[in-house]
Design a protein around this motif. Sequence first.
Motif, PDB file in Angstrom:
ATOM      1  N   ILE A  49     -75.751  48.408 -15.205  1.00 57.81           N
ATOM      2  CA  ILE A  49     -74.866  47.463 -14.548  1.00 57.81           C
ATOM      3  C   ILE A  49     -73.526  48.100 -14.205  1.00 57.81           C
ATOM      4  CG2 ILE A  49     -73.896  46.525 -16.693  1.00 57.81           C
ATOM      5  CD1 ILE A  49     -74.784  44.590 -13.451  1.00 57.81           C
ATOM      6  N   GLU A  50     -73.092  49.086 -15.014  1.00 61.42           N
ATOM      7  CA  GLU A  50     -71.821  49.747 -14.748  1.00 61.42           C
ATOM      8  C   GLU A  50     -71.830  50.446 -13.386  1.00 61.42           C
ATOM      9  OE1 GLU A  50     -72.352  49.268 -19.118  1.00 61.42           O
ATOM     10  OE2 GLU A  50     -73.615  50.033 -17.490  1.00 61.42           O
ATOM     11  N   GLU A  51     -72.965  51.072 -13.065  1.00 62.28           N
ATOM     12  CA  GLU A  51     -73.062  51.799 -11.800  1.00 62.28           C
ATOM     13  C   GLU A  51     -73.158  50.846 -10.615  1.00 62.28           C
ATOM     14  OE1 GLU A  51     -75.508  55.676 -10.057  1.00 62.28           O
ATOM     15  OE2 GLU A  51     -76.102  54.742 -11.942  1.00 62.28           O
ATOM     16  N   LEU A  52     -73.937  49.783 -10.781  1.00 60.12           N
ATOM     17  CA  LEU A  52     -74.069  48.804  -9.697  1.00 60.12           C
ATOM     18  C   LEU A  52     -72.754  48.082  -9.449  1.00 60.12           C
ATOM     19  CD1 LEU A  52     -77.548  47.272 -10.642  1.00 60.12           C
ATOM     20  CD2 LEU A  52     -77.054  48.826  -8.734  1.00 60.12           C
ATOM     21  N   ALA A  53     -72.030  47.768 -10.512  1.00 61.02           N
ATOM     22  CA  ALA A  53     -70.749  47.081 -10.364  1.00 61.02           C
ATOM     23  C   ALA A  53     -69.747  47.933  -9.602  1.00 61.02           C
ATOM     24  CB  ALA A  53     -70.193  46.720 -11.741  1.00 61.02           C
ATOM     25  N   GLU A  54     -69.824  49.222  -9.796  1.00 61.63           N
ATOM     26  CA  GLU A  54     -68.878  50.126  -9.142  1.00 61.63           C
ATOM     27  C   GLU A  54     -69.236  50.383  -7.682  1.00 61.63           C
ATOM     28  OE1 GLU A  54     -67.344  54.801  -9.449  1.00 61.63           O
ATOM     29  OE2 GLU A  54     -68.708  53.987 -10.958  1.00 61.63           O
ATOM     30  N   LYS A  55     -70.542  50.449  -7.374  1.00 59.47           N
ATOM     31  CA  LYS A  55     -70.959  50.959  -6.073  1.00 59.47           C
ATOM     32  C   LYS A  55     -71.626  49.944  -5.154  1.00 59.47           C
ATOM     33  CE  LYS A  55     -71.681  55.568  -8.070  1.00 59.47           C
ATOM     34  NZ  LYS A  55     -72.657  56.656  -8.355  1.00 59.47           N
ATOM     35  N   SER A  56     -72.110  48.827  -5.686  1.00 57.64           N
ATOM     36  CA  SER A  56     -72.941  47.931  -4.877  1.00 57.64           C
ATOM     37  C   SER A  56     -72.250  46.616  -4.571  1.00 57.64           C
ATOM     38  CB  SER A  56     -74.266  47.633  -5.597  1.00 57.64           C
ATOM     39  OG  SER A  56     -75.086  48.779  -5.654  1.00 57.64           O
ATOM     40  N   PHE A  90     -72.839  42.460  -3.636  1.00 61.53           N
ATOM     41  CA  PHE A  90     -73.771  41.457  -4.143  1.00 61.53           C
ATOM     42  C   PHE A  90     -75.038  41.427  -3.301  1.00 61.53           C
ATOM     43  CE2 PHE A  90     -75.434  37.068  -4.158  1.00 61.53           C
ATOM     44  CZ  PHE A  90     -75.769  36.979  -5.499  1.00 61.53           C
ATOM     45  N   ILE A  91     -74.901  41.585  -1.996  1.00 60.90           N
ATOM     46  CA  ILE A  91     -76.073  41.569  -1.128  1.00 60.90           C
ATOM     47  C   ILE A  91     -77.003  42.744  -1.449  1.00 60.90           C
ATOM     48  CG2 ILE A  91     -76.821  41.918   1.273  1.00 60.90           C
ATOM     49  CD1 ILE A  91     -75.960  39.081   0.672  1.00 60.90           C
ATOM     50  N   GLU A  92     -76.443  43.907  -1.736  1.00 65.80           N
ATOM     51  CA  GLU A  92     -77.284  45.048  -2.101  1.00 65.80           C
ATOM     52  C   GLU A  92     -77.985  44.805  -3.433  1.00 65.80           C
ATOM     53  OE1 GLU A  92     -76.943  49.823  -1.797  1.00 65.80           O
ATOM     54  OE2 GLU A  92     -75.351  48.878  -2.976  1.00 65.80           O
ATOM     55  N   VAL A  93     -77.279  44.219  -4.397  1.00 67.19           N
ATOM     56  CA  VAL A  93     -77.892  43.891  -5.686  1.00 67.19           C
ATOM     57  C   VAL A  93     -78.983  42.847  -5.507  1.00 67.19           C
ATOM     58  CG1 VAL A  93     -77.447  42.779  -7.917  1.00 67.19           C
ATOM     59  CG2 VAL A  93     -75.919  44.572  -7.090  1.00 67.19           C
ATOM     60  N   ALA A  94     -78.748  41.873  -4.628  1.00 65.80           N
ATOM     61  CA  ALA A  94     -79.767  40.861  -4.351  1.00 65.80           C
ATOM     62  C   ALA A  94     -81.032  41.514  -3.796  1.00 65.80           C
ATOM     63  CB  ALA A  94     -79.230  39.819  -3.370  1.00 65.80           C
ATOM     64  N   TYR A  95     -80.854  42.447  -2.865  1.00 63.23           N
ATOM     65  CA  TYR A  95     -82.006  43.159  -2.301  1.00 63.23           C
ATOM     66  C   TYR A  95     -82.736  43.924  -3.404  1.00 63.23           C
ATOM     67  CZ  TYR A  95     -84.778  46.023   0.915  1.00 63.23           C
ATOM     68  OH  TYR A  95     -85.827  46.634   1.593  1.00 63.23           O
ATOM     69  N   LEU A  96     -81.981  44.595  -4.261  1.00 63.30           N
ATOM     70  CA  LEU A  96     -82.578  45.361  -5.354  1.00 63.30           C
ATOM     71  C   LEU A  96     -83.424  44.476  -6.256  1.00 63.30           C
ATOM     72  CD1 LEU A  96     -82.811  47.831  -7.297  1.00 63.30           C
ATOM     73  CD2 LEU A  96     -80.645  47.066  -8.301  1.00 63.30           C
ATOM     74  N   LEU A  97     -82.875  43.342  -6.658  1.00 61.13           N
ATOM     75  CA  LEU A  97     -83.609  42.454  -7.553  1.00 61.13           C
ATOM     76  C   LEU A  97     -84.856  41.877  -6.890  1.00 61.13           C
ATOM     77  CD1 LEU A  97     -80.594  40.589  -9.199  1.00 61.13           C
ATOM     78  CD2 LEU A  97     -82.242  42.043 -10.387  1.00 61.13           C
ATOM     79  N   LEU A 116     -83.473  49.884  -4.396  1.00 57.28           N
ATOM     80  CA  LEU A 116     -82.279  49.835  -3.550  1.00 57.28           C
ATOM     81  C   LEU A 116     -82.670  50.049  -2.093  1.00 57.28           C
ATOM     82  CD1 LEU A 116     -79.702  51.836  -5.700  1.00 57.28           C
ATOM     83  CD2 LEU A 116     -79.599  49.403  -5.121  1.00 57.28           C
ATOM     84  N   PRO A 117     -82.016  49.374  -1.171  1.00 57.82           N
ATOM     85  CA  PRO A 117     -82.371  49.493   0.244  1.00 57.82           C
ATOM     86  C   PRO A 117     -81.808  50.761   0.868  1.00 57.82           C
ATOM     87  CG  PRO A 117     -80.504  48.023   0.003  1.00 57.82           C
ATOM     88  CD  PRO A 117     -80.921  48.399  -1.395  1.00 57.82           C
ATOM     89  N   THR A 118     -82.469  51.222   1.912  1.00 57.43           N
ATOM     90  CA  THR A 118     -81.869  52.257   2.748  1.00 57.43           C
ATOM     91  C   THR A 118     -80.721  51.625   3.535  1.00 57.43           C
ATOM     92  OG1 THR A 118     -83.291  51.793   4.645  1.00 57.43           O
ATOM     93  CG2 THR A 118     -84.132  53.362   2.996  1.00 57.43           C
ATOM     94  N   GLU A 150     -66.892  38.725  -6.090  1.00 58.44           N
ATOM     95  CA  GLU A 150     -68.143  39.452  -5.848  1.00 58.44           C
ATOM     96  C   GLU A 150     -68.603  40.167  -7.112  1.00 58.44           C
ATOM     97  OE1 GLU A 150     -70.407  41.759  -2.403  1.00 58.44           O
ATOM     98  OE2 GLU A 150     -68.248  42.132  -2.458  1.00 58.44           O
ATOM     99  N   LEU A 151     -67.670  40.775  -7.830  1.00 52.85           N
ATOM    100  CA  LEU A 151     -68.028  41.464  -9.064  1.00 52.85           C
ATOM    101  C   LEU A 151     -68.562  40.484 -10.095  1.00 52.85           C
ATOM    102  CD1 LEU A 151     -68.069  44.075 -10.711  1.00 52.85           C
ATOM    103  CD2 LEU A 151     -65.703  43.615 -11.375  1.00 52.85           C
ATOM    104  N   LEU A 152     -67.930  39.329 -10.208  1.00 54.80           N
ATOM    105  CA  LEU A 152     -68.422  38.306 -11.127  1.00 54.80           C
ATOM    106  C   LEU A 152     -69.865  37.922 -10.793  1.00 54.80           C
ATOM    107  CD1 LEU A 152     -65.217  36.086 -11.288  1.00 54.80           C
ATOM    108  CD2 LEU A 152     -66.316  37.138 -13.264  1.00 54.80           C
ATOM    109  N   MET A 153     -70.189  37.852  -9.507  1.00 61.33           N
ATOM    110  CA  MET A 153     -71.535  37.484  -9.098  1.00 61.33           C
ATOM    111  C   MET A 153     -72.533  38.603  -9.370  1.00 61.33           C
ATOM    112  SD  MET A 153     -70.730  35.386  -5.569  1.00 61.33           S
ATOM    113  CE  MET A 153     -72.470  35.119  -5.239  1.00 61.33           C
TER     114      MET A 153
END
Length: 429
Positions: free
Chosen positions: A73-80, A82-89, A94-96, A220-223
């Motif tokens: 989660i630390e890496e996703l919080a820094e770099k992604s 919410f829409i990218e995380v949604a796609y991942l889940l 992770l999307p291109t 966004e980070l909270l989400m």
Amino acid sequence: MSEVATLTLGDQTVELPVVTGVDGERGIDVTKLRAQTGAITLDPGYWNTGSCESGVTLVEGSEGLLHYRGYPIEELAEKSSFIEVAYLLVHGELPTADQLAAFDQSIRFHSLLHEDMKEFFGAFPKDAHPMAACSAAAGALSTFYPDSLDPRDPEQVEISVHRLIAKMPTIASYAYKHSVGQPFMYPRDELSYVGNFLHMMFATPCEDYQPDPVIERAIELLMVLQADHGQNCSTSCVRLVGSSMVNLFAAISAGINALWGPQHSGDNRAVIEMLAWIRQEGLSGKAILDRVKDSDGGERLQGFGHRIYEKFDPRARILEPVYKELIGRVGINTKFLEIATEIEQGVSEDPYFEEQGLFPTYEFYSAVMFNAVGFPSDTFTVLSAMARLPGWIANWSELHEDSSFKIARPRQIYTGPNKTAYTEPGDRS
């Protein structure tokens, strides 16, 4: 040879397979227990029962780990986003760049609600809880989109997923706007997912509203940090309801209702209630911390210590600097924020609280941050539902992709009367 557990019941002994997760969690597979022995397991609340094998989210409390699809989660919080995380889940990877752009564009395209939904919200009383409105609206989407209700049709599922993720901020904002008597604001496709939500929540036709970048990133980070959290009550509810082969809209509506319960999503509201009580009593943050220490655990500090994480909440560690940046931006302009800031600083500086396992949690920071931005406490659970939506969808999809799919049918140990004789109404005392 695979590990097995041996169960002796009377004069019968059976061997039960042991399943081990990547985190070392071991589970005894009792799938055939009733067929082999005639007995079932009894586990109220299912706290010792695994309902499924899942590859969505790893929550490891003793080490403070939270991973989505293997990504810390630390890496996703820094770099992604919410829409990218949604796609991942939802999609498992992770999307291109092209996939992310297409997904983001589709979400923007589907954010508008059917005009008739305005009348739907207008039928609610002004004091209707936003979660009731959001649950009803999510379920009602199935009546507007009968073309995408088959849970086993990949194309129909995909369009339903996009519609739900896109429309949930609009639904949430409409529920809020109706409660305060303000006109609904249409979504603006040029804004980001979170920026658009803030616009629909706080803009009015009378003046322009531009989301503050610091506030937008904080929300966004909270989400991102709340997008999934394993097999909790609402996620398990989505799976259980989904096992009936109902459409995705209905399953998500059930998940929203489960999340509404104060035992599930009430921790950040409890923080606000605590701060309100401290303010009402005329106490300072330092005074309440002294009372907690003097009571030796008898007086509870809301938003500190976690039922899953033993040493620290990884989400809170990520939030701490963003929390301080947000408070710095909006200013300590209320007694709420003054008390909250004093408590947060006091806990971090006093080793007593660390020794007692009273570390700040996601719920503490999120409550104070939502309040600082201007969200009423009744909308906190709505924000949680918006954030948790991709995780619910991912689990619903995983359920339907499971080769061992079956309708959920928990057993029971019946303890009522064996047989009761019927008496006529006139003969009953």
